[in-house]
Design a protein around this motif. Structure first.
Motif, mmCIF file in Angstrom:
data_model
loop_
_atom_site.group_PDB
_atom_site.id
_atom_site.type_symbol
_atom_site.label_atom_id
_atom_site.label_comp_id
_atom_site.label_asym_id
_atom_site.label_seq_id
_atom_site.Cartn_x
_atom_site.Cartn_y
_atom_site.Cartn_z
ATOM 1 N N PHE A 82 0.885 -2.003 -0.205
ATOM 2 C CA PHE A 82 0.389 0.074 -0.369
ATOM 3 C C PHE A 82 1.134 1.311 0.768
ATOM 4 O O PHE A 82 0.382 2.390 -0.770
ATOM 5 C CB PHE A 82 -0.853 0.101 1.104
ATOM 6 N N GLN A 83 1.714 1.204 0.372
ATOM 7 C CA GLN A 83 3.191 2.753 0.751
ATOM 8 C C GLN A 83 3.333 2.731 -0.454
ATOM 9 O O GLN A 83 3.635 3.717 -0.606
ATOM 10 C CB GLN A 83 3.486 2.399 2.047
ATOM 11 N N THR A 84 3.567 1.423 -1.241
ATOM 12 C CA THR A 84 4.368 1.407 -2.195
ATOM 13 C C THR A 84 4.218 2.337 -3.467
ATOM 14 O O THR A 84 4.511 3.125 -4.360
ATOM 15 C CB THR A 84 5.474 -0.062 -3.111
ATOM 16 N N CYS B 201 -5.683 1.285 6.638
ATOM 17 C CA CYS B 201 -5.394 1.908 5.196
ATOM 18 C C CYS B 201 -6.184 3.337 6.306
ATOM 19 O O CYS B 201 -5.063 4.228 5.425
ATOM 20 C CB CYS B 201 -5.205 1.252 3.973
ATOM 21 N N GLU B 202 -6.991 3.398 5.822
ATOM 22 C CA GLU B 202 -7.584 5.180 6.017
ATOM 23 C C GLU B 202 -7.271 5.607 7.540
ATOM 24 O O GLU B 202 -6.947 6.613 6.933
ATOM 25 C CB GLU B 202 -8.746 4.341 5.839
ATOM 26 N N MET B 203 -6.816 4.998 8.226
ATOM 27 C CA MET B 203 -6.198 5.880 9.784
ATOM 28 C C MET B 203 -5.073 5.708 9.188
ATOM 29 O O MET B 203 -4.711 7.663 9.816
ATOM 30 C CB MET B 203 -6.305 4.575 10.753
ATOM 31 N N MET B 204 -4.270 5.290 8.412
ATOM 32 C CA MET B 204 -2.689 5.626 8.956
ATOM 33 C C MET B 204 -2.837 7.153 7.905
ATOM 34 O O MET B 204 -2.462 8.255 7.569
ATOM 35 C CB MET B 204 -1.878 4.452 7.444
ATOM 36 N N LEU B 205 -3.643 7.522 6.342
ATOM 37 C CA LEU B 205 -3.977 8.130 5.726
ATOM 38 C C LEU B 205 -4.390 9.603 6.232
ATOM 39 O O LEU B 205 -4.026 11.179 6.325
ATOM 40 C CB LEU B 205 -4.830 8.070 4.570
ATOM 41 N N MET B 206 -5.444 9.370 7.169
ATOM 42 C CA MET B 206 -5.650 10.321 7.984
ATOM 43 C C MET B 206 -4.884 10.942 8.289
ATOM 44 O O MET B 206 -4.599 11.788 8.823
ATOM 45 C CB MET B 206 -7.072 10.044 8.983
ATOM 46 N N PHE C 24 0.812 16.077 4.774
ATOM 47 C CA PHE C 24 1.602 16.202 4.145
ATOM 48 C C PHE C 24 1.125 15.104 2.858
ATOM 49 O O PHE C 24 1.867 14.598 1.698
ATOM 50 C CB PHE C 24 2.112 14.130 4.812
ATOM 51 N N ILE C 25 -0.668 15.057 3.043
ATOM 52 C CA ILE C 25 -0.551 14.429 1.993
ATOM 53 C C ILE C 25 -1.865 15.678 1.255
ATOM 54 O O ILE C 25 -2.748 16.036 2.003
ATOM 55 C CB ILE C 25 -1.439 12.963 1.596
ATOM 56 N N SER C 26 -2.557 15.362 0.199
ATOM 57 C CA SER C 26 -3.959 16.779 -0.194
ATOM 58 C C SER C 26 -5.253 15.769 0.056
ATOM 59 O O SER C 26 -5.260 14.916 0.302
ATOM 60 C CB SER C 26 -3.444 17.066 -1.582
ATOM 61 N N ALA C 27 -6.547 16.331 -0.082
ATOM 62 C CA ALA C 27 -7.161 15.643 -0.292
ATOM 63 C C ALA C 27 -7.206 14.743 -1.236
ATOM 64 O O ALA C 27 -7.787 13.852 -1.229
ATOM 65 C CB ALA C 27 -8.132 16.165 -0.682
ATOM 66 N N TYR D 138 -5.590 12.157 -0.222
ATOM 67 C CA TYR D 138 -5.780 10.644 -0.211
ATOM 68 C C TYR D 138 -7.249 9.935 -0.556
ATOM 69 O O TYR D 138 -7.404 8.347 -0.351
ATOM 70 C CB TYR D 138 -6.951 11.612 1.579
ATOM 71 N N THR D 139 -7.562 10.599 -1.289
ATOM 72 C CA THR D 139 -8.719 10.270 -2.528
ATOM 73 C C THR D 139 -7.892 9.139 -3.071
ATOM 74 O O THR D 139 -8.515 7.883 -3.175
ATOM 75 C CB THR D 139 -8.977 10.637 -3.559
ATOM 76 N N VAL D 140 -7.209 8.982 -3.867
ATOM 77 C CA VAL D 140 -6.567 7.909 -4.476
ATOM 78 C C VAL D 140 -5.939 6.925 -3.850
ATOM 79 O O VAL D 140 -5.680 5.639 -4.352
ATOM 80 C CB VAL D 140 -5.643 9.128 -5.801
#
Length: 793
Positions: free
Chosen positions: A646-648, A716-721, A728-731, A734-736
């Motif tokens: 997922f991170q890759t 995965c979503e928890m990491m993204l939040m 560190f990331i845009s909205a 996040y969607t992608v």
């Protein structure tokens, strides 16, 4: 092939070159003992320990993967010389001082086995004189072995024999260096600075001379002497900073001290401004100041007249740029000569004087013109060597122009051109390249190691290589064979621009596999680098503009079918990978039966950069890997093996070597990694043949893949939040990334549900098409097409 076996290497000297030579041997699975002086304080091996640690931090990376450092053993001359007895090859790489080298040789010689090879990495000291420092019984196995910096990336190694070097040993060493370390070899004569540095440093001196004569700025000269004339982006003065101004001055000093009879000798002096920078400690990149320096985000350049730095803003004048764009070399050089613009005069002068120097000295410094041209390509990154450039521009016309300038006193010196220059129409022919020393054409080396290079690098004028027999082709691919290698192993080459994967390529892959299944025993996917840069974004953008989302979904479906066709072909499909394999190219690589990869393969699923996710089966392949690994682990938690994938994907991580590609899951530990890219096709054909002879069976489609499902997506979503909240990331990032998580986890299904491969492909495709409809993804695609750079929106 060479029978030379090198089980362990010793490198003497843990400076920049020594440590990086050691790193490259470790890359090639050769254990290394790296020596230096005992540390005055702390642990005896402290100097070497520090050098090994620094290898993990340097960029460009000397190590193909950080774990390679474990194969470098630290040692010192005080207590560890017994370790030399274990080594088959010993490379000395200490400072360029004759007396230091001879002292070291006397110290280590008693510990060198009689059958070991001892070589000096000197960049220009006399090899025969160094040989005198070895006992007589070791001299037959002594030679020069000059690597170029950085050793992992620069192809050139100059091999320099002495009067007593054993010829068979040198042949065996050349073969080993060629295949095991992936090097391109030039046999050099024992003359100061050998071939590449002799010409390369003279070229820098010529640039410096004419910079001053014509009053040009250093930044202006770098704008002129980079890619616009087929040289690296670092051009001349930036290259000097990278090499180190003290190192450059030392090499100039070597030429001054050792070439008293060279007609250009009076010019072998470091300019006053260069000496002044060195005295101040401004040595270039390693001291963060030299000819250029950075002030915040600004690049500043030394202005000699002002004795200070000013903003760098050098540009090629429009009228000179127009001349350089002329694709007819003869017209281009005629226009440069005729122009009164100082930049054009400068360019003609530096080419003319290098041609003059190379012709005058060819007999002394190189066996033939091909070796000199290759030395400059491989050691200095020139796209064409001096003689190739001269021949392309019209041999006789350029010779007459040089002679006219000699007669008019315009050249750096008035040394005459050799008579052979006017007796010939060029130096490179189908039969070989001209040797001034022997007054004859010289064919290429007949060593058997070069039989492995079906398409070696060639110089202008050589006979073109056999391009095989075409079986079938369309606008995107060519299916062909090399009957002289194996008539029943097909070769599939993508022929589109930059090997981008569009509809014509997808159709071609599916048809080529069908023909291979019917008529052949195996298939190799091979062509010149890059392997493939991903999907044809122009076709995607055109369909988006027309709102043809149904067409796009059908194209993605075809992409998936092409990938699965490669994976489930009834014959082995071997991907021969060199250079970039990005996006869809990476997915083709992942779906092949086997991979034969050059070390310098840059592989990754980079779709996130344009607001998309892998949908040619890349997510599905990572999900399958996670399933397989979880089956072997206690507890069988599939999500543990999804996290890294997922991170890759979310970070668009690219493997910076074939070794890293294995670590990231783009390739397998059982795949072949070659260090010489010219051997890829040879090895891939034989791998396909071996797989066919072993009764190859394609993998079966699985209908029971355990997936992480909803819980995996939520994790995965928890990491993204957390990343979004930290800025560190845009909205849209996040969607992608959530779309990637959804595909990797098998969609909105129960955790540990079992689904089919096709199910995961369907989820991939649905997420991909949804993203295509997103305005921000469309903006990213357009921005990439317009600028070649990703947009963070």
């Amino acid at each position: 092939m060479s029978k030379l076996i090198i089980r362990k290497v010793a490198v003497l000297g843990a400076g920049v070159m020594g440590a990086q030579i050691a790193a490259h041997c470790a890359n090639a699975d050769v254990p290394v003992v790296l020596f230096d002086l005992p540390a005055k304080d702390g642990k005896p091996n402290g100097i070497v320990d520090k050098a090994i640690a620094s290898l993990k931090k340097l960029d460009p990376k000397p190590l193909g993967s950080k774990d390679r450092a474990q194969y470098i053993e630290a040692a010192n001359y005080g207590s560890d010389l017994e370790k030399l007895r274990e080594c088959d090859l010993i490379i000395e790489a200490i400072a360029e001082k004759m007396e230091w080298k001879l002292d070291l040789y006397a110290k280590v010689a008693p510990y060198v086995r009689p059958d070991a090879i001892f070589a000096s990495n000197t960049s220009g000291l006399p090899i025969n004189a160094l040989s005198e420092g070895m006992p007589a019984e070791l001299r037959p196995r002594f030679c020069g072995i000059h690597f170029f910096n950085p050793p992992r990336y620069m192809p050139l190694v100059e091999l320099i024999p002495t009067a007593t070097t054993d010829a068979q040993m040198l042949d065996d060493l050349e073969a080993w260096l060629t295949t095991r370390l992936g090097k391109s070899i030039v046999r050099a004569k024992d003359t100061p600075n050998f071939v590449a540095n002799r010409v390369g440093v003279f070229s820098i001196l010529a640039v410096m001379h004419h910079t001053q004569q014509l009053g040009l700025g250093f930044d202006e000269v770098d704008a002129l002497t980079g890619p616009s004339i087929g040289r690296p982006k670092s051009a001349t003065y930036r290259t000097a900073d990278v090499v180190g101004l003290d190192t450059l001055a030392h090499v100039i000093g070597t030429m001054d001290a050792t070439l008293p009879n060279d007609p250009w000798h009076d010019l072998f002096k470091a300019p006053l401004w260069l000496s002044a920078l060195i005295e101040k400690g401004a040595l270039g990149q390693k001291t963060r100041a030299g000819i250029f320096r950075k002030e915040g985000k600004k690049i500043m350049v030394l202005d000699v007249a002002q004795q200070d730095y000013r903003p760098s803003a050098g540009e090629v004048a429009p009228e000179v740029a127009a001349i350089l764009k002329n694709r007819n070399p003869a017209e281009k050089f005629a226009q440069l000569r005729a122009s009164s613009h100082p930049q054009a005069q400068f360019l003609w002068a530096i080419f003319r004087d290098v041609f003059h120097y190379c012709a005058y000295h060819l007999a002394d410094i190189a066996d033939n013109a091909r070796d000199l041209d290759f030395a400059m390509r491989w050691g200095f990154g020139w796209s064409m060597g001096p003689f190739e450039t001269w021949q392309a521009a019209g041999w006789a016309d350029i010779a007459q122009a040089i002679q006219a300038d000699i007669d008019a006193g315009k050249t750096m010196v008035n040394a005459p051109l050799p008579a052979w220059v006017f007796a010939r129409k060029g130096v490179h022919e189908a039969a070989g390249s001209y040797s001034a020393a022997d007054d004859a054409l010289k064919a290429r080396s007949a060593l058997t190691v070069y039989d492995r290079q079906l398409y070696p690098e060639q110089v202008l004028g050589e006979a073109p290589k056999d391009r095989g027999e075409t079986i079938w082709e369309n606008d995107g691919v060519r299916l062909w064979t090399r009957p002289d290698q194996d008539a029943r192993i097909g070769i599939l080459s993508i022929t589109s621009k930059a090997h981008a994967i569009g509809n014509e390529v997808l159709d071609g892959v599916i048809e080529a596999v069908a023909r291979a299944e019917r008529d052949l025993d195996g298939l190799v996917v091979w062509h010149d680098a890059p392997f493939a840069v991903g999907a044809n974004l122009m076709q995607v953008a055109e369909a988006l503009k027309a709102g043809e989302f149904d067409l796009l979904e059908r194209t993605v479906d075809k992409f998936q079918r092409a990938s699965m066709t490669l994976k489930h072909a009834q014959v082995p499909v071997v991907a021969a990978v060199q250079g970039m394999a990005l996006g869809g190219g990476c997915e083709f690589v992942m779906h092949a039966s086997h991979r034969v990869m050059a070390l310098e393969s840059y592989v990754g699923l980079v779709e996130a950069g344009v607001g998309l996710i892998p949908a040619g089966g890349g997510c599905k392949e990572f999900a399958l890997q996670a399933h397989t690994l979880a089956q072997r682990a206690a507890g069988g938690d599939v999500y543990l093996y999804i996290q890294n994938s997922f991170q890759t994907i979310a970070m668009a991580t690219v493997a910076k070597s074939a070794l890293e590609a294995v670590q990231l899951g783009f390739a397998k530990a059982s795949d072949d990694i070659l260090f010489n890219p010219h051997e890829l096709l040879y090895a891939a054909i034989r791998r396909a043949r071996a797989m066919a002879e072993a009764g190859y069976r394609p993998p079966m489609m699985s209908n029971a893949v355990t997936v992480a499902g909803r819980n995996g997506i939520a994790t995965c979503e928890m990491m993204l939040m957390n990343m979004a909240e930290g800025g560190f990331i845009s909205a849209h990032d996040y969607t992608v990334a959530k779309a990637a998580a959804t595909a990797l986890c098998g969609g909105e299904v129960e955790t540990n549900a079992r689904v089919s491969e096709q199910w995961i492909l369907d989820v991939e495709r649905a997420q991909f098409v949804t993203l295509l409809k997103n305005e921000k993804t469309q903006q990213r695609i357009q921005h990439m097409l317009e600028t070649g750079k990703p947009l963070r929106n």
